[in-house]
Design a protein around this motif. Structure first.
Motif, short mmCIF file in Angstrom:
data_model
loop_
_atom_site.label_atom_id
_atom_site.label_comp_id
_atom_site.label_asym_id
_atom_site.label_seq_id
_atom_site.Cartn_x
_atom_site.Cartn_y
_atom_site.Cartn_z
N ASP A 32 53.02 47.67 32.27
CA ASP A 32 52.21 46.64 31.63
C ASP A 32 51.87 45.47 32.56
O ASP A 32 51.48 44.41 32.10
N ALA A 35 48.57 44.05 31.80
CA ALA A 35 48.30 44.05 30.36
C ALA A 35 47.50 42.83 29.90
O ALA A 35 46.68 42.94 29.01
N ASP A 36 47.75 41.69 30.47
CA ASP A 36 46.97 40.51 30.11
C ASP A 36 46.52 39.84 31.41
O ASP A 36 47.07 40.09 32.48
N PRO A 37 45.50 39.00 31.34
CA PRO A 37 44.94 38.42 32.57
C PRO A 37 45.93 37.63 33.42
O PRO A 37 45.89 37.72 34.64
N ILE A 38 46.83 36.88 32.81
CA ILE A 38 47.77 36.08 33.61
C ILE A 38 48.75 36.98 34.35
O ILE A 38 48.99 36.80 35.55
N SER A 39 49.31 37.99 33.68
CA SER A 39 50.22 38.90 34.39
C SER A 39 49.45 39.73 35.41
O SER A 39 49.97 40.04 36.49
N GLY A 40 48.20 40.09 35.10
CA GLY A 40 47.37 40.80 36.06
C GLY A 40 47.12 39.98 37.31
O GLY A 40 47.18 40.49 38.43
N LEU A 78 42.90 30.45 34.54
CA LEU A 78 43.51 31.25 33.48
C LEU A 78 44.62 30.48 32.78
O LEU A 78 44.77 30.57 31.56
N SER A 83 38.96 31.56 30.79
CA SER A 83 38.69 32.89 31.36
C SER A 83 37.37 32.94 32.11
O SER A 83 37.28 33.53 33.19
N LEU A 124 40.68 43.32 36.39
CA LEU A 124 40.98 42.03 35.77
C LEU A 124 39.71 41.34 35.29
O LEU A 124 39.66 40.82 34.17
N ARG A 127 38.50 42.56 32.07
CA ARG A 127 39.34 42.21 30.92
C ARG A 127 39.21 40.73 30.54
O ARG A 127 39.79 40.31 29.54
N LEU A 128 38.48 39.94 31.31
CA LEU A 128 38.35 38.51 30.99
C LEU A 128 37.35 38.29 29.85
O LEU A 128 36.41 38.98 29.69
#
Length: 128
Positions: A32, A35-40, A78, A83, A124, A127-128
């Motif tokens: 994951d 999975a979300d923009p910040i972790s990406g 982010l 975004s 990424l 996904r934004l």
């Protein structure tokens, strides 16, 4: 295993018998991580850091700093929940990555670094 596979392995090693161990240089990460923009973003920043240091896939420290600055700007956007504002620095990151990669002399970004960073940054952005 077919005899031709053993014969090929023997030719590659230059000797007969035994197994050949191959080190894998792929970034290990949890499933994951993107999975979300910040972790990406954290994943891409870590990949860039490793490409610039341990792996030496990007050989010019100035290029590393410039690419990192673009990722830092996108990460700050982010973190503020903006975004759309992160798209600009990420697009600039991809443009510089393209400019610093290739067969020409003095291009410090290897194929490995290019594809690792490009694919993840494009994912990424989508996904934004």
């Amino acid at each position: 295993m077919p005899d031709e596979v053993y014969a090929l392995a023997d030719r590659v090693r230059g000797r007969a018998g035994g197994w050949l161990s191959i080190a894998i240089v792929a970034p290990g990460r949890p499933w994951d991580a993107m999975a979300d923009p910040i972790s990406g973003m954290d994943t891409i920043r870590a990949d860039l850091d490793r490409a610039c240091t341990d792996l030496a896939w990007i050989t010019n420290p100035g290029v590393c700093r410039s690419l990192q600055a673009k990722l830092d700007a996108a990460a700050r956007a982010l973190e503020r929940g903006e975004s759309e504002a992160a798209r600009g620095p990420l697009a600039s990151f991809l443009q510089e990555l393209d400019a610093q990669h290739g067969a020409g002399p003095g291009k410090p970004v290897s194929d490995n670094a290019y594809w690792l960073l490009k694919i993840n940054a494009e994912y990424l952005i989508e996904r934004l």
